[in-house]
Design a protein around this motif. Structure first.
Motif, PDB file in Angstrom:
ATOM      1  N   LEU A  46       0.885  -1.160   0.000  1.00 35.00           N
ATOM      2  CA  LEU A  46       0.000   0.000   0.000  1.00 35.00           C
ATOM      3  C   LEU A  46       0.924   1.211   0.000  1.00 35.00           C
ATOM      4  O   LEU A  46       1.483   1.582   1.032  1.00 35.00           O
ATOM      5  N   MET A  47       1.131   1.802  -1.181  1.00 29.16           N
ATOM      6  CA  MET A  47       2.178   2.801  -1.373  1.00 29.16           C
ATOM      7  C   MET A  47       1.615   4.193  -1.608  1.00 29.16           C
ATOM      8  O   MET A  47       0.696   4.385  -2.408  1.00 29.16           O
ATOM      9  N   ALA A  48       2.192   5.169  -0.925  1.00 26.22           N
ATOM     10  CA  ALA A  48       1.869   6.573  -1.152  1.00 26.22           C
ATOM     11  C   ALA A  48       2.921   7.197  -2.051  1.00 26.22           C
ATOM     12  O   ALA A  48       4.118   6.923  -1.905  1.00 26.22           O
ATOM     13  N   ILE A  49       2.476   8.026  -2.992  1.00 23.43           N
ATOM     14  CA  ILE A  49       3.380   8.888  -3.752  1.00 23.43           C
ATOM     15  C   ILE A  49       3.189  10.298  -3.200  1.00 23.43           C
ATOM     16  O   ILE A  49       2.088  10.855  -3.267  1.00 23.43           O
ATOM     17  N   ILE A  50       4.245  10.857  -2.631  1.00 25.48           N
ATOM     18  CA  ILE A  50       4.140  12.181  -2.037  1.00 25.48           C
ATOM     19  C   ILE A  50       5.195  13.109  -2.619  1.00 25.48           C
ATOM     20  O   ILE A  50       6.230  12.681  -3.134  1.00 25.48           O
ATOM     21  N   GLY A  51       4.914  14.399  -2.518  1.00 27.19           N
ATOM     22  CA  GLY A  51       5.819  15.431  -3.010  1.00 27.19           C
ATOM     23  C   GLY A  51       5.073  16.737  -3.100  1.00 27.19           C
ATOM     24  O   GLY A  51       3.844  16.775  -2.971  1.00 27.19           O
ATOM     25  N   PRO A  52       5.777  17.840  -3.320  1.00 26.85           N
ATOM     26  CA  PRO A  52       5.118  19.151  -3.368  1.00 26.85           C
ATOM     27  C   PRO A  52       4.260  19.309  -4.613  1.00 26.85           C
ATOM     28  O   PRO A  52       4.310  18.487  -5.538  1.00 26.85           O
ATOM     29  N   ASN A  53       3.458  20.377  -4.642  1.00 27.37           N
ATOM     30  CA  ASN A  53       2.680  20.688  -5.839  1.00 27.37           C
ATOM     31  C   ASN A  53       3.620  20.872  -7.026  1.00 27.37           C
ATOM     32  O   ASN A  53       4.666  21.516  -6.903  1.00 27.37           O
ATOM     33  N   GLY A  54       3.253  20.287  -8.162  1.00 29.35           N
ATOM     34  CA  GLY A  54       4.084  20.394  -9.349  1.00 29.35           C
ATOM     35  C   GLY A  54       5.234  19.415  -9.403  1.00 29.35           C
ATOM     36  O   GLY A  54       6.079  19.487 -10.298  1.00 29.35           O
ATOM     37  N   ALA A  55       5.264  18.470  -8.452  1.00 30.11           N
ATOM     38  CA  ALA A  55       6.366  17.507  -8.399  1.00 30.11           C
ATOM     39  C   ALA A  55       6.242  16.411  -9.448  1.00 30.11           C
ATOM     40  O   ALA A  55       7.202  15.693  -9.720  1.00 30.11           O
ATOM     41  N   GLY A  56       5.038  16.252 -10.027  1.00 33.43           N
ATOM     42  CA  GLY A  56       4.843  15.221 -11.040  1.00 33.43           C
ATOM     43  C   GLY A  56       4.137  13.981 -10.543  1.00 33.43           C
ATOM     44  O   GLY A  56       4.187  12.935 -11.199  1.00 33.43           O
ATOM     45  N   LYS A  57       3.435  14.078  -9.423  1.00 37.83           N
ATOM     46  CA  LYS A  57       2.791  12.892  -8.828  1.00 37.83           C
ATOM     47  C   LYS A  57       1.705  12.327  -9.740  1.00 37.83           C
ATOM     48  O   LYS A  57       1.700  11.128 -10.063  1.00 37.83           O
ATOM     49  N   THR A  58       0.774  13.173 -10.163  1.00 33.75           N
ATOM     50  CA  THR A  58      -0.291  12.723 -11.057  1.00 33.75           C
ATOM     51  C   THR A  58       0.268  12.322 -12.407  1.00 33.75           C
ATOM     52  O   THR A  58      -0.182  11.343 -13.021  1.00 33.75           O
TER      53      THR A  58
ATOM     54  N   VAL B 105      -1.657   8.570  -4.891  1.00 33.48           N
ATOM     55  CA  VAL B 105      -1.112   9.920  -4.797  1.00 33.48           C
ATOM     56  C   VAL B 105      -1.718  10.563  -3.555  1.00 33.48           C
ATOM     57  O   VAL B 105      -2.942  10.611  -3.397  1.00 33.48           O
ATOM     58  N   HIS B 106      -0.846  11.047  -2.671  1.00 32.45           N
ATOM     59  CA  HIS B 106      -1.292  11.498  -1.350  1.00 32.45           C
ATOM     60  C   HIS B 106      -0.611  12.817  -1.006  1.00 32.45           C
ATOM     61  O   HIS B 106       0.516  13.076  -1.453  1.00 32.45           O
ATOM     62  N   HIS B 107      -1.271  13.646  -0.206  1.00 33.95           N
ATOM     63  CA  HIS B 107      -0.689  14.954   0.116  1.00 33.95           C
ATOM     64  C   HIS B 107      -0.524  15.212   1.608  1.00 33.95           C
ATOM     65  O   HIS B 107       0.188  16.132   1.991  1.00 33.95           O
ATOM     66  N   ASP B 108      -1.165  14.427   2.450  1.00 31.83           N
ATOM     67  CA  ASP B 108      -1.135  14.686   3.890  1.00 31.83           C
ATOM     68  C   ASP B 108       0.001  13.905   4.539  1.00 31.83           C
ATOM     69  O   ASP B 108      -0.100  12.697   4.768  1.00 31.83           O
ATOM     70  N   LEU B 109       1.100  14.597   4.868  1.00 33.40           N
ATOM     71  CA  LEU B 109       2.260  13.923   5.440  1.00 33.40           C
ATOM     72  C   LEU B 109       1.953  13.289   6.786  1.00 33.40           C
ATOM     73  O   LEU B 109       2.508  12.243   7.128  1.00 33.40           O
ATOM     74  N   GLN B 110       1.073  13.895   7.555  1.00 31.46           N
ATOM     75  CA  GLN B 110       0.813  13.398   8.896  1.00 31.46           C
ATOM     76  C   GLN B 110       0.217  11.995   8.905  1.00 31.46           C
ATOM     77  O   GLN B 110       0.419  11.237   9.855  1.00 31.46           O
ATOM     78  N   THR B 111      -0.519  11.632   7.865  1.00 34.97           N
ATOM     79  CA  THR B 111      -1.194  10.331   7.871  1.00 34.97           C
ATOM     80  C   THR B 111      -0.403   9.233   7.158  1.00 34.97           C
ATOM     81  O   THR B 111      -0.830   8.086   7.150  1.00 34.97           O
TER      82      THR B 111
ATOM     83  N   LEU C 248       8.862   9.295  -2.482  1.00 37.25           N
ATOM     84  CA  LEU C 248       8.940  10.743  -2.467  1.00 37.25           C
ATOM     85  C   LEU C 248       9.512  11.204  -3.797  1.00 37.25           C
ATOM     86  O   LEU C 248      10.581  10.714  -4.216  1.00 37.25           O
ATOM     87  N   ILE C 249       8.806  12.126  -4.479  1.00 34.31           N
ATOM     88  CA  ILE C 249       9.302  12.617  -5.755  1.00 34.31           C
ATOM     89  C   ILE C 249       9.248  14.139  -5.803  1.00 34.31           C
ATOM     90  O   ILE C 249       8.432  14.774  -5.133  1.00 34.31           O
ATOM     91  N   ASN C 250      10.139  14.687  -6.586  1.00 33.11           N
ATOM     92  CA  ASN C 250      10.085  16.086  -6.999  1.00 33.11           C
ATOM     93  C   ASN C 250      10.815  16.154  -8.333  1.00 33.11           C
ATOM     94  O   ASN C 250      12.025  16.338  -8.379  1.00 33.11           O
TER      95      ASN C 250
ATOM     96  N   GLN D 295      15.157  14.108   6.575  1.00 32.88           N
ATOM     97  CA  GLN D 295      16.166  14.381   5.557  1.00 32.88           C
ATOM     98  C   GLN D 295      15.600  14.208   4.151  1.00 32.88           C
ATOM     99  O   GLN D 295      15.791  15.058   3.271  1.00 32.88           O
ATOM    100  N   ASN D 296      14.881  13.106   3.900  1.00 37.02           N
ATOM    101  CA  ASN D 296      14.288  12.884   2.579  1.00 37.02           C
ATOM    102  C   ASN D 296      13.172  13.886   2.283  1.00 37.02           C
ATOM    103  O   ASN D 296      13.003  14.327   1.136  1.00 37.02           O
ATOM    104  N   LEU D 297      12.411  14.237   3.307  1.00 36.01           N
ATOM    105  CA  LEU D 297      11.345  15.215   3.104  1.00 36.01           C
ATOM    106  C   LEU D 297      11.909  16.581   2.735  1.00 36.01           C
ATOM    107  O   LEU D 297      11.364  17.289   1.890  1.00 36.01           O
TER     108      LEU D 297
END
Length: 252
Positions: A37-49, A201-207, A217-219, A235-237
């Motif tokens: 069960l994998m999350a793809i996270i990163g800032p807006n415009g990072a290319g997640k979608t 694709v996920h945006h809430d780091l806390q969960t 993690l991508i950017n 460090q990765n974040l």
């Protein structure tokens, strides 16, 4: 953590995607093990979608390959019964004149084709999928009459109807209430426990630590990918979000 090639649901090599000659994803190498069960996270415009759509073949990359289950032929025609996709709710035309049951039954078209009509068993299965997402009482309701959270549950039911091996979901928690979010998380974990691979694709780091067991993690490029307990750290974040703030505050 070492995996054999046969353990991977998705393998991406040298993937680059560009819009108007501007790279959105650059030289992506990524292996997604089966049953995660994998999350793809990163800032807006990072290319997640974009990454999600490139894996699905909805975007043509400049370079690179995507392989599912070590298959050499990854055409959507061949993979239609293995891969399910839940898009962002904002990308769907909710005014489309269809009932909730109609939408869920679309999940079996990959198996039936568009000529053969769903039968009694298909309708029973569709109602069962609606039951799993708590929407069994809305089968005859027009999809446009539902709230955002209800619409998202219906599209999850459609994905369940496909009985796929891999589920791709683009921000399934966006715009839903906490009750719907918890129900979706429970469903995703059930899919994972049954051996399915779920990529979100996920945006809430806390969960992230609570909801997922694997994270990427991508950017533009892949910053890190692996078990949450190994790669989801400050460090990765900072590398992904290019920030010096405490991104993990209250997150873990």
């Amino acid at each position: 953590m070492e995996f054999n090639k046969t353990d991977y649901a998705v393998q991406i090599e040298d993937l680059t995607v560009a819009y108007d000659a501007k790279p959105v994803l650059w030289d992506i190498d990524l292996d997604i093990p089966q049953g995660k069960l994998m999350a793809i996270i990163g800032p807006n415009g990072a290319g997640k979608t974009t990454l999600l759509k490139a894996m699905l073949g909805l975007l043509v990359p400049v370079t690179g390959t995507v392989h599912f289950f070590q298959e050499t032929d990854n055409s959507l025609r061949k993979l239609k019964n293995k891969v399910a996709y839940v898009p962002q709710s904002g990308s769907v035309d909710w005014d489309f004149p269809a009932t909730v049951l109609d939408i869920v039954l679309m999940g079996c078209y990959g198996r039936l084709g568009f000529i053969k009509r769903p039968g009694k068993k298909d309708r029973e299965d569709a109602l069962q999928c609606l039951y799993k997402v708590g929407m069994e009482g809305y089968a005859s309701r027009q999809i446009s009459q539902l709230s955002g959270g209800q619409q998202q549950r219906v599209f999850l039911a459609r994905a369940l109807m496909q009985t796929a091996d891999i589920y791709f979901m683009d921000e399934p928690f966006k715009g839903v209430d906490i009750q719907t979010e918890k129900a979706i998380v429970l469903l995703l974990k059930e899919l994972k426990e049954s051996g399915k691979t779920v990529v979100v694709v996920h945006h809430d780091l806390q969960t992230v630590p609570e909801y997922f067991d694997w994270v990427t993690l991508i950017n533009i490029k892949v910053i890190a990918s692996g078990p949450v307990e190994e790669v989801f750290h400050e460090q990765n974040l900072k590398k992904a979000y290019r920030s010096t703030g405490n991104l993990l505050k209250n997150a873990v």
